[in-house]
Write an enzyme that holds these catalytic residues in place. Structure first.
Site, mmCIF file in Angstrom:
data_model
loop_
_atom_site.group_PDB
_atom_site.id
_atom_site.type_symbol
_atom_site.label_atom_id
_atom_site.label_comp_id
_atom_site.label_asym_id
_atom_site.label_seq_id
_atom_site.Cartn_x
_atom_site.Cartn_y
_atom_site.Cartn_z
ATOM 1 N N GLY A 16 0.786 -1.229 0.000
ATOM 2 C CA GLY A 16 0.000 0.000 0.000
ATOM 3 C C GLY A 16 0.816 1.277 0.000
ATOM 4 C CB ILE A 19 -3.028 3.707 -0.650
ATOM 5 C CG1 ILE A 19 -3.659 2.886 -1.779
ATOM 6 C CG2 ILE A 19 -4.122 4.374 0.184
ATOM 7 C CD1 ILE A 19 -4.466 3.699 -2.771
ATOM 8 C CE LYS A 190 12.521 -10.401 16.657
ATOM 9 N NZ LYS A 190 13.550 -9.798 17.544
ATOM 10 C CB THR A 192 8.450 -3.703 11.524
ATOM 11 O OG1 THR A 192 7.141 -3.859 10.984
ATOM 12 C CG2 THR A 192 8.846 -2.238 11.495
ATOM 13 C CB CYS A 381 -11.286 2.515 -25.517
ATOM 14 S SG CYS A 381 -9.841 2.497 -26.598
ATOM 15 C CG HIS A 507 -9.250 5.071 -22.137
ATOM 16 N ND1 HIS A 507 -9.587 3.804 -21.723
ATOM 17 C CD2 HIS A 507 -8.613 4.931 -23.326
ATOM 18 C CE1 HIS A 507 -9.156 2.922 -22.615
ATOM 19 N NE2 HIS A 507 -8.562 3.582 -23.597
ATOM 20 C CD GLU A 509 -11.225 4.455 -18.582
ATOM 21 O OE1 GLU A 509 -10.543 3.565 -19.135
ATOM 22 O OE2 GLU A 509 -12.140 5.071 -19.159
#
Length: 546
Positions: A16, A19, A190, A192, A381, A507, A509
């Site tokens: 992630g 994000i 651990k 990490t 498209c 497109h 989106e």
């Protein structure tokens, strides 16, 4: 002077980082700081444009026509800031640039090496974003996982970067996993600790840890990771699993991520304005009705292949106070069975883009089903090209009609290669790409939805509507509601006798945002909910320039 933030990831891939980078960009922007976000991808492809969607997921197209990683879509959607080709860097593009310089003699006969030449090129790409766009902060996400051999040149480059700008103008954020071990009944730090140890062995000491977990960190864990990883307890940030990625900025704000970053970079602490984002998340979490939309695609085994499509539908549904239920249908299944088995009961149908002949007849079958059963339909498209093939075969009676891409010997090539593509041999970066203007026909559904006479949309294709069939198309009751400004290229088609039947060559989106749902997706959702389209308020799109 521009400040720089580097986001690395440890323990596992897909943790992630994108994000987190996008969310931090949102938090800084909510405080009045301008932000640009850069992705460094460790694969040797020059860009993802020729990669399989099953391996890479969606190819996100920027306004200036770059084919990039899907994370750039997150960056744009979260920060409302257009990215460009400067924001996407791969190992392949770095090596290509360095080899080109060597061939030109730029290195004066020297031995070209990873250090200093490759790392210098990486650092130059990061500096170029700051020099060309002049943001207050450049956030750089390093793809891959600490410990991967492919990522080492990028990690070495960002280690060297500290020497370029000084310690006060740079921050390192490490995103890591704190797993829950059911048999032990506790979370473990651990992984990490070892990930940070690996990062420190390269010469990078993280300033902030963002800990991914499926539950709140247990008591004392922040202090433990602080001691073992040499960061302050306040800089150990919890990033708990959320029901929606759009909750993450608010979660990280509560954890104090932005405040920690501003302290490290010695930037002014400002009051954030997240009112609009909070309102959007509240809408998303508190729908008053339900809408089911099916996406009929070629690559539905990996939903990330249509990430921007599903997010655009989510934006539009939330703006209509609706809970979006997505149904994914493989286009090939419709070639071998009754479409009603897969499409009965849906409120709307979307047929997105793709390449190659596989599954196209299934897309055509889905469009015919939408047309025959008056189900709201949006084609994107290849979805527009399939709608034209459906018209040719099933309305105009042109037996054997097809796209020249799928059948070069078709007697009716209703979709043909763009003239400028006739002599193109290379596949990568050679399509019609990026932002192009489109002229909207007055009185059309497209004009009602956009509320504009000229729009700008992003393209990624080689084939277009064959104008030799335009007169027959119009005579059979269809409408060409959007064209290039010279009227030569057909960009939008629609069927006026249908509740909602519209398809576009571009497109849309790629430009939908949580606070600016795209008009075509808004129109589809409103039609799927049975709303009166005559009451549609045109939705403003974020301004874009190339």
């Amino acid at each position: 002077m521009t400040k720089f933030i580097f986001v690395t990831g440890g323990v596992v891939s897909s943790i992630g980082k994108g994000i987190v980078a996008a969310s931090l960009g949102r938090l800084l922007k909510s405080r009045g700081y301008s932000v640009s976000i850069l992705k460094l991808d460790p694969y040797i492809n020059v860009d993802p444009g020729t990669m399989s969607p099953y391996q890479h997921g969606e190819v996100f197209v920027t306004a200036d026509g770059a084919e990039t990683d899907l994370d750039l879509g997150h960056y744009e959607r979260f920060t409302d800031t257009p990215m460009s080709r400067l924001n996407s860097v791969t190992t392949g593009s770095i090596y290509q640039a360095v080899i080109n310089k060597e061939r030109r003699g730029d290195y004066n006969g020297g031995t070209v090496q990873v250090i200093p030449h490759i790392t210098a090129e990486i650092r130059d790409r990061i500096h170029r974003v700051a020099q060309d766009t002049h943001p207050d902060v450049v956030i750089t996400e390093i793809g891959g996982t600490v410990g991967d051999i492919e990522s080492l040149p990028f990690l070495e480059a960002i280690r060297q970067f500290r020497k370029d700008v000084g310690r006060r103008d740079l921050a390192y954020i490490h995103v890591t996993l704190v797993p829950w071990i059911p048999s032990a009944g506790e979370m473990k730090t651990k992984p990490t600790q070892h990930s940070v140890k690996e990062l420190r062995s390269i010469g990078i000491q993280p300033d902030i840890l963002v800990c991914r977990c499926d539950r709140p960190l247990q008591a004392g864990m922040k202090e433990k990771m602080s001691e073992f990883c040499n960061v302050s307890p306040e800089a150990v940030i919890t990033s708990q699993d959320a029901s929606s990625i759009y909750e993450v900025p608010l979660m990280l704000e509560r954890e104090g991520l932005a405040e920690q970053v501003l302290d490290i970079l010695q930037l002014e602490q400002r009051q954030p304005d997240l009112t609009q984002w909070q309102r959007w998340v509240h809408q998303l979490q508190n729908p008053s009705r339900r809408v089911e939309v099916v996406i009929v695609g070629k690559y539905v085994r990996l939903n990330d292949a249509y990430l921007s499509v599903s997010e655009s539908l989510r934006h539009a549904a939330a703006s209509a106070d609706a809970d979006l239920q997505l149904r994914w249908v493989d286009a090939e299944d419709l070639e071998n069975g009754d479409p009603a088995t897969y499409l009965d009961g849906v409120d709307g149908i979307v047929v997105p883009g793709g390449f190659g002949a596989r599954g196209v007849d299934g897309k055509v079958a889905a469009i015919q089903f939408a047309r025959d059963h008056q189900i709201p339909f949006l084609g994107l498209c290849l979805g527009m090209q399939a709608a034209v093939i459906d018209w040719a075969r099933n309305v105009a009676g042109l037996d054997g009609a097809n796209s020249a891409e799928f059948d070069p010997e078709t007697p009716h090539p209703v979709i043909a290669l763009l003239p400028e593509q006739q002599d193109v041999v290379d596949l990568g970066g050679t399509m019609r790409l990026g932002l192009c203007p489109c002229k909207i026909q007055s009185g059309s559904l497209a004009q009602r939805l956009y509320g504009e006479d000229i729009i700008y949309e992003r393209h990624r294709h080689r084939y277009e509507f064959n104008n030799a069939y335009r007169s027959l198309f119009l005579e059979s009751g269809y409408c060409v509601s959007g064209t290039s400004p010279d009227s030569h290229l057909v960009e939008i088609v629609e069927r006026p006798d249908h509740p909602f039947f519209i398809a576009c060559q571009f497109h849309p989106e790629f430009v939908s945002r949580p606070n600016h749902p795209h008009p075509l997706f808004q129109g589809l959702i409103k039609a799927a909910l049975g709303s009166d389209l005559t009451l549609v308020d045109p939705a403003p799109l974020p301004a874009e320039t190339v």
